[in-house]
Motif scaffolding. Sequence first.
Motif, mmCIF file in Angstrom:
data_model
loop_
_atom_site.group_PDB
_atom_site.id
_atom_site.type_symbol
_atom_site.label_atom_id
_atom_site.label_comp_id
_atom_site.label_asym_id
_atom_site.label_seq_id
_atom_site.Cartn_x
_atom_site.Cartn_y
_atom_site.Cartn_z
ATOM 1 N N ARG A 6 59.569 22.777 2.464
ATOM 2 C CA ARG A 6 60.852 23.398 2.133
ATOM 3 C C ARG A 6 62.035 22.603 2.673
ATOM 4 O O ARG A 6 63.177 22.833 2.278
ATOM 5 C CB ARG A 6 60.897 24.846 2.633
ATOM 6 C CG ARG A 6 60.025 25.779 1.821
ATOM 7 C CD ARG A 6 60.417 27.233 2.065
ATOM 8 N NE ARG A 6 60.058 27.683 3.377
ATOM 9 C CZ ARG A 6 58.978 28.410 3.668
ATOM 10 N NH1 ARG A 6 58.120 28.727 2.699
ATOM 11 N NH2 ARG A 6 58.728 28.802 4.895
ATOM 12 N N THR A 14 64.415 21.215 -2.142
ATOM 13 C CA THR A 14 65.820 21.633 -2.096
ATOM 14 C C THR A 14 66.591 21.300 -3.363
ATOM 15 O O THR A 14 67.628 21.912 -3.642
ATOM 16 C CB THR A 14 66.538 21.002 -0.890
ATOM 17 O OG1 THR A 14 66.450 19.566 -0.984
ATOM 18 C CG2 THR A 14 65.887 21.448 0.412
ATOM 19 N N ARG A 63 63.667 28.076 -6.062
ATOM 20 C CA ARG A 63 63.414 28.056 -4.613
ATOM 21 C C ARG A 63 63.020 29.435 -4.112
ATOM 22 O O ARG A 63 62.108 29.577 -3.289
ATOM 23 C CB ARG A 63 64.647 27.545 -3.865
ATOM 24 C CG ARG A 63 65.049 26.121 -4.198
ATOM 25 C CD ARG A 63 65.981 25.548 -3.120
ATOM 26 N NE ARG A 63 67.124 26.403 -2.863
ATOM 27 C CZ ARG A 63 68.287 26.325 -3.497
ATOM 28 N NH1 ARG A 63 68.442 25.436 -4.478
ATOM 29 N NH2 ARG A 63 69.294 27.112 -3.190
#
Length: 421
Positions: free
Chosen positions: A102, A108, A115
């Motif tokens: 992550r 990202t 996400r």
Amino acid sequence: MALTRLPAYVRPTKLTGGEIGHYWKLPHWARPIKDPKTGKLTPAMRHGQACPVQSETLGADLAVVHAKAETLNAALREWRRGEMGAGKLAEGSVAWLFAWYRDQERFTKNKAKTRKDYRALMDMLVAFETKAGQPPLGKRMASKVDATVADKLYSKLKDKGARQATYAMQVCRLVWTWAARHHRITGVKENPFKGMGLKSTAAAGNRETSRAEYNLYRETARKLGFQSMATAAALCFECCQRVWDAFGFEDPDGVERRGIEWAGYQPGVAISLIQSKTGNPVVLPLSIDVAGVGDEAGERVSLYPELEEELARSRAGVAAGAEVIVLEERSGKKYKERRMSSVHRRICTEAGLPKDMTFTGFRHGGITEIGDAGEDDVRAVSGHKTLAVTQICNKASAEKARRIGAARREHIAALGGEIAK
């Protein structure tokens, strides 16, 4: 006097008497989730642990505000990273690997919704108990997860829902592929989630909506006072647009501009927009000129009369200066997703429409109708970048959009003549 920058998530508020107080507010991703049926609040979960903090008043003293806020932010940060309790995550564990992934640009760079969905699946997997009495998956070493473990995990998850199980395995495949590429850091050298033969099929709830259901839905929405919902359904069904573009739902990242605007609508001529997902411009001609035969004069034929009728009804009730077409009647603002969902369900219930009828189904229904009319390449209307089913690569254009509209109108007339509105 120089302004002091406040810590993250601190909001100033004016108190009685003019004094400035401060409030620490949980970010949206850490707030409790409310069950729409029971009203019960469930704490947000990360790495199998509930969020340890909640929104609270900090007072007016800036020194106290900063001290309290930094403590709250540290606890929130540790929970988000999975560093609560007995120290940091065990390096190399599944929970550690997810947390590492992550932080990668590979994760990202994705859009906010992607996400969010990935995080939810990772958190579910971290807390998942593969065997009664054994530690959850998150505590296992990622490098020790082999094909046998992956297959058993998939089998157990399918008992809770095949669709979610497939998504979870796809996310694991992405994570382990990236981890193997950086094996010196992660310790992962192979991807046990490759070659699983996953089948990603659309959920049953996303079936296409028929024109008869679409017509009944619009009629019922108007009867209940939700003209905006009837218009949104028309934008999705007739224009084949995505739900979030029709409603202009807020983009969490603030990058995409969503919503179909009045400025792009020319009655009887065309409706144009830019799709937020693809960035593709879509121009939908709303009429064609049909040449006369012999001495007969030609005429202009409307290609989307149902759509234009709904737009006319919405425009008649719109407030001056409104930019976006679909606005909620009670607030005059854009719908929130939860509010749209509850109103949609109310309309379906009142109309006696199927419980599995989703708003996405309107778009699917419109695209299916175009296919039934004999047009395989729907990109000129739907805005897709590529063809998902066929290998036809003809360029999307305004002329093709006109042909699609004409073919679709002929198809509708052949099925039953004039359509009830």
